[in-house]
Design an enzyme around this catalytic site. Structure first.
Site: not given
Length: 245
Positions: A11, A105, A137, A141, A148
């Site tokens: 995606k 990150s 989410h 996932k 994060t």
């Protein structure tokens, strides 16, 4: 800027391809995906023999070793836009950063980088407050908690060295003073919502970021790529972009 995209059929890989195609300064040098089912998409990095300026990964953290080895061998910058790395994989990324510039990150959003900064400042202002992190989410996932959420928790730990991170609270009983709880929700097609809740006992502050479209992360990956070109070897993240902005 010629980019080689790894994880091109997922995606996020598709979102990056679409965005790159609209940027006059970006050329897609090649597409790689282990699950390739399209013409023109290679199944491994070793099969790519062309030239490129930078490698961008939107695949899975299990590809860390292959990505780092390829970037080192070709002496090219690497943007890692995946999350969920193990301690060993994180160490491998740090090792690669000694040879080439690496951008990694827990989230490729500038808004999240600002949220991290605000969370740190709030934790400093209210050193005795209870802090909880809630992340949401989509229901497909894989990693829990999100990269994060961990990035937020670890940023708060920088100003609260005694803080401990606890994912969930099943049968753990009463929270400790040092505890920062992290809670994961998996619902439908939610792109990503992160909230940091700070409770002092007399007031509550909620810092929140919501991603509305996955193209947000593709935009961040291209920003990271532009930032990384011409840099010396080292490990970079969104905070470096924010600090120079």
């Amino acid at each position: 800027m010629r980019i080689l995209i790894h994880g091109a059929c997922g995606k996020m890989g598709r979102a990056l391809r679409a965005l790159a195609g609209r940027q006059p300064d970006v050329e897609i040098a090649g597409l790689v995906d282990a699950c390739a089912a399209e013409d023109g998409v290679l199944t491994s990095l070793d099969a790519f023999s062309g030239d490129f300026d930078l490698l961008v990964d939107f695949s899975h953290h299990s590809a860390t070793e292959a990505l780092c080895a390829f970037a080192e061998a070709r002496r090219k910058p690497l943007v890692i836009a995946t999350t969920g790395q193990t301690d060993r994989e994180a160490a491998r990324i740090a090792e690669a950063a000694e040879a080439v510039p690496v951008f990694c990150s827990g989230n490729m959003s500038l808004g999240i980088a600002l949220l991290v900064h605000l969370a740190q400042e709030t934790a400093k202002c209210f050193p005795d407050a209870d802090i909880e992190i809630v992340e949401q989410h989509h229901n497909q996932k894989l990693d829990v908690p999100s990269g994060t959420a961990l990035m937020l928790g670890r940023a708060i730990q920088e100003v609260r060295p005694e803080a401990t991170l606890l994912t969930g609270r099943h049968e753990n009983g009463r929270r400790t003073k040092e505890e920062i709880g992290i809670h994961a929700l998996r619902l439908g097609s939610t792109v990503g919502i992160h909230a940091v809740i700070v409770h002092t006992g007399t007031q509550v502050l909620t810092l929140k970021h919501e991603a509305l479209d996955r193209s947000l992360f593709a935009e961040g990956a291209l920003a990271a790529a532009r930032f990384l070109l011409g840099r010396a070897p080292g490990l970079y993240n969104m905070n470096h972009i924010v600090s120079e902005g």
